[in-house]
Design a protein around this motif. Structure first.
Motif, PDB file in Angstrom:
ATOM      1  N   SER A 176       0.834  -1.196   0.000  1.00 26.27           N
ATOM      2  CA  SER A 176       0.000   0.000   0.000  1.00 26.27           C
ATOM      3  C   SER A 176       0.873   1.251   0.000  1.00 26.27           C
ATOM      4  N   TYR A 182      -0.405  -4.209  -3.573  1.00 25.22           N
ATOM      5  CA  TYR A 182      -1.461  -3.188  -3.736  1.00 25.22           C
ATOM      6  C   TYR A 182      -0.931  -1.777  -3.488  1.00 25.22           C
ATOM      7  N   THR A 190      -1.822  -7.414  -6.511  1.00 25.54           N
ATOM      8  CA  THR A 190      -2.978  -6.561  -6.254  1.00 25.54           C
ATOM      9  C   THR A 190      -4.082  -7.339  -5.556  1.00 25.54           C
ATOM     10  N   SER A 191      -4.978  -6.596  -4.916  1.00 27.67           N
ATOM     11  CA  SER A 191      -6.181  -7.173  -4.321  1.00 27.67           C
ATOM     12  C   SER A 191      -7.331  -7.044  -5.312  1.00 27.67           C
ATOM     13  N   ASP A 229     -10.486  -3.811  -4.975  1.00 31.91           N
ATOM     14  CA  ASP A 229      -9.689  -2.759  -4.355  1.00 31.91           C
ATOM     15  C   ASP A 229      -9.562  -1.610  -5.335  1.00 31.91           C
ATOM     16  N   ARG A 258      -6.363  -1.045  -7.077  1.00 23.87           N
ATOM     17  CA  ARG A 258      -5.874  -2.003  -8.080  1.00 23.87           C
ATOM     18  C   ARG A 258      -5.555  -1.301  -9.395  1.00 23.87           C
ATOM     19  N   GLY A 288      -1.899  -0.185  -9.239  1.00 27.72           N
ATOM     20  CA  GLY A 288      -0.936  -1.277  -9.400  1.00 27.72           C
ATOM     21  C   GLY A 288      -0.877  -1.787 -10.814  1.00 27.72           C
ATOM     22  N   GLU A 289      -2.052  -1.951 -11.440  1.00 29.21           N
ATOM     23  CA  GLU A 289      -2.087  -2.455 -12.813  1.00 29.21           C
ATOM     24  C   GLU A 289      -1.472  -1.450 -13.787  1.00 29.21           C
ATOM     25  N   ARG A 310      -3.145 -10.776  -9.548  1.00 32.03           N
ATOM     26  CA  ARG A 310      -4.288 -10.321  -8.761  1.00 32.03           C
ATOM     27  C   ARG A 310      -4.738 -11.473  -7.869  1.00 32.03           C
ATOM     28  N   HIS A 358      -8.592  -4.575  -0.301  1.00 29.38           N
ATOM     29  CA  HIS A 358      -7.333  -3.899  -0.014  1.00 29.38           C
ATOM     30  C   HIS A 358      -6.813  -4.284   1.375  1.00 29.38           C
TER      31      HIS A 358
END
Length: 304
Positions: free
Chosen positions: A138, A165, A234-235, A238, A241, A244-245, A262, A268
């Motif tokens: 995070s 994440y 990633t979550s 969330d 996400r 992150g992507e 994922r 999250h």
């Protein structure tokens, strides 16, 4: 530097106090019972303003990785002042920020300093310099990502980066239709107003970042070229996400080796939920990346 510690059947845990770039910097070192196969400097999450070394996202993750042979240095970086998150969700911003209190770049510099300390040999940690990775979850993922840019620019080799994440972007990238539907179904997760307030509070002003080390996401190919191989976890449900992507795609476009995974059925912060089987699955994924050379790839083109 001072040291205190405890020992279990599998892992030795020692608290150390470093002479950091902004004063005393506590770290917690988790040493496997057998010779470590890799090292990781790790930063917990908490919106830049919360979290500690005892939360599962710090302690539980470190213990799980140490059981897999990874020596972990968990960093108790300085936190920025807290914000009223309920008010921020309603668009009230972070509230008065003033000029006092911890802000960027303090936490990011502390995470980078801890990496240099761990890798440099003076710490006496039994991991070769070329086996050290840096990572976080995070907001800690933001700090690790920013530190990886700083370390690259300083010419410090890093085996890999692991981001769970992460908050990689100053402005949250748009959600896909699939993600938007999932977030709406659970009542919302990290609305843009909250993300903006949290990020402005980290910077200490509402004018956006002026340094690439603050929010590495959203930058051009030339800014990201030459970074270490990166694992982005990633979550599923969330709002973060999308960050992150997007960051994984930006790294790939810059020629960086990337693994994007994922974790289905998670929200999250699932590394903070030890009773969720997905937490153990994710720790196993991180351990595999850190200990298996065939997964991580290599650094390629140098920065331009």
């Amino acid at each position: 530097m001072t040291t205190t510690g405890t020992t279990s059947r599998t892992t030795t845990v020692a608290d150390r106090l470093l002479d950091g770039p902004h004063g005393a910097l506590p770290v917690r070192v988790y040493t496997p019972a057998t010779t470590p196969v890799a090292g990781l400097v790790w930063a917990h999450g908490g919106g830049f303003a919360r979290g500690d070394l005892d939360m599962h996202e710090a302690d539980g993750v470190a213990r799980g990785l140490a059981a897999a042979g990874v020596l972990v240095v968990s960093v108790d970086y300085r936190l920025v002042p807290p914000i009223d998150e309920d008010a921020a969700r309603d668009g009230a911003g972070p509230g008065p920020m003033g000029v006092r209190g911890v802000r960027f770049p303090v936490p990011s510099e502390e995470v980078g300093f801890a990496f240099d300390w761990a890798r440099g040999g003076a710490a006496g940690l039994d991991v070769a310099p070329d086996r050290w990775s840096i990572g976080g979850a995070s907001a800690g993922g933001n700090l690790a990502a920013g530190a990886s840019l700083r370390l690259r620019d300083a010419g410090t080799p890093v085996r890999s980066v692991v981001l769970a994440y992460p908050v990689a972007h100053y402005a949250l990238p748009p959600h896909s239709d699939e993600l938007a539907a999932k977030v709406a179904a659970v009542g919302g997760s990290f609305p843009p107003a909250l993300v903006a307030a949290m990020n402005d509070n980290y910077l200490g002003h509402p004018d956006g970042p002026t340094s690439p080390y603050a929010f590495p996401g959203g930058r051009g190919v030339d800014d990201l070229r030459g970074l270490p191989p990166t694992f982005v976890l990633t979550s599923d449900t969330d709002g973060l996400r999308s960050s992150g992507e997007a960051y994984a795609a930006e790294l790939a476009a810059a020629g960086v080796d990337v693994l994007l995974v994922r974790e289905d059925g998670t929200r999250h912060g699932h590394l903070n939920q030890p009773d969720d089987p997905a937490c153990a699955r994710s720790i196993a994924r991180l351990a595999a990346w850190l200990t298996t050379d065939a997964l991580a790839g290599t650094s390629h083109e140098p920065p331009s």
